[in-house]
Design a protein around this motif. Structure first.
Motif, PDB file in Angstrom:
ATOM      1  N   GLY A  32      20.956  -9.599 -18.689  1.00 48.31           N
ATOM      2  CA  GLY A  32      22.345 -10.028 -18.566  1.00 48.31           C
ATOM      3  C   GLY A  32      22.475 -11.533 -18.669  1.00 48.31           C
ATOM      4  N   LEU A  33      21.593 -12.258 -17.951  1.00 46.27           N
ATOM      5  CA  LEU A  33      21.633 -13.729 -17.996  1.00 46.27           C
ATOM      6  C   LEU A  33      21.369 -14.224 -19.412  1.00 46.27           C
ATOM      7  CD1 LEU A  33      21.724 -16.434 -16.370  1.00 46.27           C
ATOM      8  CD2 LEU A  33      19.249 -16.313 -16.311  1.00 46.27           C
ATOM      9  N   PHE A  34      20.375 -13.642 -20.068  1.00 44.41           N
ATOM     10  CA  PHE A  34      20.003 -14.073 -21.420  1.00 44.41           C
ATOM     11  C   PHE A  34      21.177 -13.904 -22.387  1.00 44.41           C
ATOM     12  CE2 PHE A  34      18.111 -13.120 -25.581  1.00 44.41           C
ATOM     13  CZ  PHE A  34      17.411 -14.307 -25.777  1.00 44.41           C
ATOM     14  N   VAL A  35      21.791 -12.718 -22.371  1.00 41.93           N
ATOM     15  CA  VAL A  35      22.905 -12.453 -23.294  1.00 41.93           C
ATOM     16  C   VAL A  35      24.093 -13.351 -22.964  1.00 41.93           C
ATOM     17  CG1 VAL A  35      24.464 -10.692 -24.188  1.00 41.93           C
ATOM     18  CG2 VAL A  35      22.133 -10.085 -23.610  1.00 41.93           C
ATOM     19  N   ALA A  36      24.358 -13.544 -21.647  1.00 44.72           N
ATOM     20  CA  ALA A  36      25.497 -14.377 -21.248  1.00 44.72           C
ATOM     21  C   ALA A  36      25.293 -15.818 -21.710  1.00 44.72           C
ATOM     22  CB  ALA A  36      25.684 -14.320 -19.736  1.00 44.72           C
ATOM     23  N   VAL A  37      24.049 -16.335 -21.563  1.00 45.49           N
ATOM     24  CA  VAL A  37      23.764 -17.702 -22.016  1.00 45.49           C
ATOM     25  C   VAL A  37      23.982 -17.816 -23.516  1.00 45.49           C
ATOM     26  CG1 VAL A  37      21.877 -19.343 -22.387  1.00 45.49           C
ATOM     27  CG2 VAL A  37      22.201 -18.334 -20.143  1.00 45.49           C
ATOM     28  N   LEU A  38      23.532 -16.789 -24.244  1.00 45.44           N
ATOM     29  CA  LEU A  38      23.690 -16.778 -25.703  1.00 45.44           C
ATOM     30  C   LEU A  38      25.175 -16.836 -26.086  1.00 45.44           C
ATOM     31  CD1 LEU A  38      21.225 -16.538 -27.557  1.00 45.44           C
ATOM     32  CD2 LEU A  38      21.900 -14.176 -28.004  1.00 45.44           C
ATOM     33  N   LEU A  39      25.991 -16.017 -25.424  1.00 47.74           N
ATOM     34  CA  LEU A  39      27.423 -15.972 -25.741  1.00 47.74           C
ATOM     35  C   LEU A  39      28.107 -17.286 -25.361  1.00 47.74           C
ATOM     36  CD1 LEU A  39      28.245 -12.341 -24.605  1.00 47.74           C
ATOM     37  CD2 LEU A  39      28.395 -13.208 -26.917  1.00 47.74           C
ATOM     38  N   THR A  40      27.731 -17.851 -24.185  1.00 40.71           N
ATOM     39  CA  THR A  40      28.329 -19.113 -23.764  1.00 40.71           C
ATOM     40  C   THR A  40      27.983 -20.222 -24.755  1.00 40.71           C
ATOM     41  OG1 THR A  40      28.044 -18.410 -21.480  1.00 40.71           O
ATOM     42  CG2 THR A  40      28.505 -20.722 -21.850  1.00 40.71           C
ATOM     43  N   ALA A  41      26.703 -20.288 -25.154  1.00 37.09           N
ATOM     44  CA  ALA A  41      26.279 -21.311 -26.101  1.00 37.09           C
ATOM     45  C   ALA A  41      27.033 -21.169 -27.421  1.00 37.09           C
ATOM     46  CB  ALA A  41      24.772 -21.214 -26.330  1.00 37.09           C
ATOM     47  N   THR A  42      27.231 -19.933 -27.872  1.00 34.58           N
ATOM     48  CA  THR A  42      27.985 -19.702 -29.105  1.00 34.58           C
ATOM     49  C   THR A  42      29.424 -20.190 -28.966  1.00 34.58           C
ATOM     50  OG1 THR A  42      26.650 -17.708 -29.333  1.00 34.58           O
ATOM     51  CG2 THR A  42      28.450 -17.987 -30.886  1.00 34.58           C
ATOM     52  N   SER A  43      30.026 -19.921 -27.781  1.00 31.26           N
ATOM     53  CA  SER A  43      31.401 -20.377 -27.541  1.00 31.26           C
ATOM     54  C   SER A  43      31.498 -21.893 -27.658  1.00 31.26           C
ATOM     55  CB  SER A  43      31.868 -19.958 -26.145  1.00 31.26           C
ATOM     56  OG  SER A  43      32.163 -18.602 -26.107  1.00 31.26           O
ATOM     57  N   TRP A  45      29.468 -23.936 -29.137  1.00 30.40           N
ATOM     58  CA  TRP A  45      29.197 -24.366 -30.506  1.00 30.40           C
ATOM     59  C   TRP A  45      30.436 -24.162 -31.378  1.00 30.40           C
ATOM     60  CZ3 TRP A  45      29.126 -21.330 -34.990  1.00 30.40           C
ATOM     61  CH2 TRP A  45      28.699 -22.010 -36.141  1.00 30.40           C
ATOM     62  N   ALA A  46      31.073 -22.981 -31.245  1.00 30.44           N
ATOM     63  CA  ALA A  46      32.224 -22.667 -32.101  1.00 30.44           C
ATOM     64  C   ALA A  46      33.385 -23.617 -31.838  1.00 30.44           C
ATOM     65  CB  ALA A  46      32.662 -21.220 -31.870  1.00 30.44           C
ATOM     66  N   ALA A  47      33.528 -24.060 -30.574  1.00 32.77           N
ATOM     67  CA  ALA A  47      34.654 -24.940 -30.258  1.00 32.77           C
ATOM     68  C   ALA A  47      34.448 -26.334 -30.819  1.00 32.77           C
ATOM     69  CB  ALA A  47      34.850 -25.008 -28.743  1.00 32.77           C
ATOM     70  N   ASN A  48      33.192 -26.724 -31.063  1.00 31.40           N
ATOM     71  CA  ASN A  48      32.917 -28.104 -31.457  1.00 31.40           C
ATOM     72  C   ASN A  48      32.519 -28.259 -32.915  1.00 31.40           C
ATOM     73  OD1 ASN A  48      33.180 -29.670 -28.919  1.00 31.40           O
ATOM     74  ND2 ASN A  48      31.694 -28.152 -28.229  1.00 31.40           N
ATOM     75  N   THR A  49      32.222 -27.179 -33.602  1.00 25.97           N
ATOM     76  CA  THR A  49      31.733 -27.298 -34.961  1.00 25.97           C
ATOM     77  C   THR A  49      32.886 -27.549 -35.928  1.00 25.97           C
ATOM     78  OG1 THR A  49      30.432 -26.246 -36.661  1.00 25.97           O
ATOM     79  CG2 THR A  49      31.892 -24.823 -35.429  1.00 25.97           C
TER      80      THR A  49
END
Lengths: 131, 210
Positions: A32-43, A45-49
């Motif tokens: 759960g932590l791993f997937v949540a970190v992945l999704l947060t990091a994607t969020s 990244w998407a907001a700043n790219t």
């Protein structure tokens, strides 16, 4: 088999004795932590790219947030589709319905009122009152 | 062993059907009641989110979100809360298997991360107020401070609750009532993290790309 059981308390895991093939609880939290970190990091990244079309970023962020909420519910709060957590899922579904009605309804109504108020400032008062 | 686990150890044929089994064990009733409370709490947050979404452009000539928000701070806050949710889960595992050291360790890390989150948020708020971005400045800032401040208040209450729970573990040990309260606490803490997912997405990330 499940008829003889009570509901499971929200947040409780099905016990290992019942289903020996179930993954260990430590592993569930870690996934759960791993997937949540992945999704947060994607969020973030998407907001700043600048790589993505800005119009799509909005929708993408919403989808990522809803996905992460689902991950939290499944891996941290142990909401399952099993028969022993029916009550929990039903209560959750009702909560989600009310949340949707409140948020979408408010935004719809206020956006509609806002659109109706957008009269040119030179228009006579009687015309503005019609809306 | 908690009650739910103890029930599972009874052989299947020894259990009557659910309608004949009588009222559910107290652990299930208490946790379900708390679950209902959490859902109503989330509905309250939904109302705050809705008012924020309506007022986000009403800056009255004052600073906008893009000018005020610091993404690095938000990223650290998010990491703190997410990892604290994980350690809270590990703490509840230690509670279920009655490991005292694991419980204290999990609670300590959860508390430290929660306190870090709260201090970062307080610093962010005081920096904003120092440059004149107070709740009185615009409707946008009123909605911002109400929504994010309400979440911060929940985190602060959660930290106090965690201290109280650790005192109870020290005094009463893993009594059934202490275990029930710890289950409710972990539900509360995970729910706060779910609300924060909404906050950092709607307020901070969407606010910057507006």
């Amino acid at each position: 088999m499940t008829e003889a059981r009570h509901e499971r308390a929200p947040g409780d895991r099905p016990s290992r004795e019942m289903d020996a093939s179930a993954p260990s609880e430590f592993l569930v939290y870690t996934i759960g932590l791993f997937v949540a970190v992945l999704l947060t990091a994607t969020s973030f990244w998407a907001a700043n790219t600048t790589l993505l079309w800005p119009g799509g970023v909005f929708l993408g962020l919403a989808v990522l947030a809803i996905a992460q909420m689902g991950i939290h519910l499944v891996f941290f709060l142990h909401i399952t589709s099993g028969p022993e957590s029916t009550n929990n899922v039903l209560a959750l579904a009702f909560g989600v319905l009310i949340v949707f009605v409140v948020v979408a309804g408010t935004m719809w109504i206020v956006a509609d009122m806002n659109a109706n108020m957008m009269m040119p400032s030179g228009a006579p008062m009687s015309m503005r009152m019609q809306h | 062993m908690n009650v739910a686990v103890a029930i599972d150890q009874i052989p299947q044929d020894a259990l009557p059907s659910a309608s004949e089994a009588g009222p559910a064990p107290k652990r299930i009733v208490v946790a379900y009641g708390f679950w209902i409370f959490l859902l109503s709490d989330i509905i309250m947050f939904a109302a705050l989110f809705a008012s924020y979404a309506v007022l986000v452009r009403s800056t009255a000539g004052g600073p906008t979100g893009a000018q005020l928000f610091n993404q690095a701070t938000v990223a650290i806050e998010t990491a703190c809360l997410l990892v604290s949710s994980y350690t809270c889960g590990l703490m509840s595992l230690a509670v279920n298997s009655r490991r005292r050291l694991g419980t204290y360790l999990g609670a300590l890390i959860t508390f430290a991360l929660g306190a870090t989150f709260l201090s970062l948020e307080m610093r962010e708020f005081s920096n904003m107020i120092a440059i004149g971005a107070t709740p009185q400045r615009s409707a946008f800032l009123s909605a911002f401070f109400t929504l994010v401040g309400c979440h911060g208040l929940h985190v602060a209450l959660g930290l106090i609750w965690l201290i109280v729970m650790m005192v109870q573990v020290a005094v009463f040990g893993f009594a059934a009532r202490v275990q029930r309260r710890l289950l409710c606490f972990s539900l509360f803490w995970h729910a706060l993290d779910i609300v924060w997912v909404g906050v950092f997405t709607v307020v901070y990330l969407m606010g910057v790309s507006l």
